[in-house]
Motif scaffolding. Sequence first.
Motif: not given
Length: 461
Positions: A317-333
């Motif tokens: 099959g084809k590659l898939t990509i899921n952006p699953g978790i986001l965190k940003f507390t300046p300055p850390h992204y």
Amino acid sequence: MNNEINDYINRNQQQIVNHLVDIIKVPSVNGESSEEAPFGKDIQRCLQLAIQISKQLGLNTFINKGYYGWAEIGQGKPLGVILVHLDVVPAGENWDYPPFEGKLVGDKIYGRGTEDDKGPAIASIHALAAIKHSSIKVNGRLRIIFGTNEELGWGGVDYYREHDQLPDYGITPDAQFPLIYAEKEIIRILIQSETDSSLLLSMQGGAAVNMVPDQAQAALVKQSSLVEKINNIKALQKNEVDICLDKNEIKISTRGKSAHGSTPEEGVNAITKLNEILINLIDHQDPGYQIIEFYQNFLANDPGGKKLNIAHENFSGKLTINPGILKFTPPHYQIELDIRSPVGIDPSIILSEINSRLPSGFNATIQRGVPGLHVDRDSVLVKSLLNTYREITGDHSPPLAIGGGTYARAFKNTVAFGSSFPGQPKLAHQKNEFIKIENLIKLTNIIAQAVVNLDQQFKQK
């Protein structure tokens, strides 16, 4: 098909349903580790309940320090296993029924884990009980292995491999019928950057990297220049976004639609929706704009990975990509990606391709990699399982390749076999997960008949 097995399962339908309801009520999400409960107290409670049910039905049982347990019938060799897991992903939000109640509505049982993977676990227990209470004499042993943190790292089954007998063959009812002969590579990637912002106070989204996030939030400094833009966005988005104007902050929450991380195209990513709002709010001169622009240019609305130049494809099959978790507390992204890559493609190639595309100041690292799986479609294992499934259901669909990762990768000569049937909606990791009672009973019968046939195929000469 053995009529004794079929009759036993039909007589005990209500007990099968009751046991599933009982085990759904334990919210077995991975929790704080302790010596007695390495993956949290709720998973430990769930493991103990599964063992208790197995004992009541006459199976031999064992628990090893809370890492895993098993229930079995028979003696000697060969050892055939049914691999299930008792941990579940977080429930998420906006369920129509409580996710940890096991609510019966019509012909369905609702609850987190009904499909993935507590329903199959209960079906497996009753499948072995049906064999034990029949006149069938198995040649070796048939064992259910109860895994305990399949969703977050496989620590339980890894502990089993180090401390217990390896099987001669196995199945795991944690995917789809008719059978899975190939599973893609699983690569968990962490992308990080450091930046400040005069407008953006925080961002977060997602509950687990292998789920399409159904919620995301951001907090911004309240400025009069943003209020009109905010009101326009609220009008356009209607019920898909909540905006709260506090004295000093603007809080934005977006809602999406959850799906399994291996099929991101079937969900609606709330992080992407949040980013699409923020890119119209944050001033281009603000340092925080670069992380919003990065997401939009390289991750938004691209489940195939074309923007990162990783759109690979082969027989699995084809590659898939899921952006699953986001965190940003300046300055850390940071953003965590769940990538399902076609079998045989080296994860280091994927990582190199991603890093070559990232803007200055961003860096990607591999947090976890799980090798893919490919089992010969002409093997004794595959042929026997397909014959059993086809005899019972009349469905002659071909075996499948998937992006999902199952315990089949843990042992040789093992494949995913069920539990969802063709045409059934994909409910794993989604709100309102359910299993039809009819399918639960049919699954129990298929597992029982399948392992009896495998026991005959693999008997010691």
